[in-house]
Write an enzyme that holds these catalytic residues in place. Structure first.
Site, PDB file in Angstrom:
ATOM      1  N   ARG A   1      68.410 -73.003   8.613  1.00  0.00           N
ATOM      2  CA  ARG A   1      68.037 -73.884   9.725  1.00  0.00           C
ATOM      3  C   ARG A   1      69.203 -74.087  10.689  1.00  0.00           C
ATOM      4  O   ARG A   1      69.027 -74.027  11.911  1.00  0.00           O
ATOM      5  CB  ARG A   1      67.546 -75.242   9.206  1.00  0.00           C
TER       6      ARG A   1
ATOM      7  N   ASN B   1      62.215 -76.834   6.916  1.00  0.00           N
ATOM      8  CA  ASN B   1      61.877 -76.306   5.602  1.00  0.00           C
ATOM      9  C   ASN B   1      60.448 -76.697   5.260  1.00  0.00           C
ATOM     10  O   ASN B   1      59.995 -77.787   5.614  1.00  0.00           O
ATOM     11  CB  ASN B   1      62.807 -76.872   4.525  1.00  0.00           C
TER      12      ASN B   1
END
Length: 93
Positions: A21, A39
């Site tokens: 990320r 996520n």
């Protein structure tokens, strides 16, 4: 942006706990792409990229590799309707 486009991607493999990320955000910021990355409970990562067509394509291509510790197994991408609701690129928790 005359050639604005949006795609949603789901990336599976070893993509959580490997800075996927954070690196996605760094890459999106560098390419001036808006949207988000987060996520998912099943261990994959979801991202939405919106911006100039070539930059969004670069983001999608980057997703196939990810950061060095990632092991991307599959990237599912689908074109989405441009919403223009994004002011920046963010990591969602």
């Amino acid at each position: 942006m005359p050639n604005k486009t949006q795609i949603k991607v789901i990336v599976s493999g070893r993509v959580q706990g490997v800075f996927y990320r954070a690196e996605t955000k760094n890459t999106a910021d560098r390419l001036d792409v808006k949207g988000y990355v987060k996520n998912l409970p099943n261990g994959s990562v979801e991202a939405v990229f919106e911006g100039d067509g070539p930059a969004v394509t670069q983001m999608m291509e980057w997703c196939h590799k990810g950061p060095p510790a990632a092991k991307v197994e599959h990237v599912l991408a689908e074109k989405a309707e441009v919403s223009s609701n994004f002011e920046s690129f963010e990591i969602k928790y």
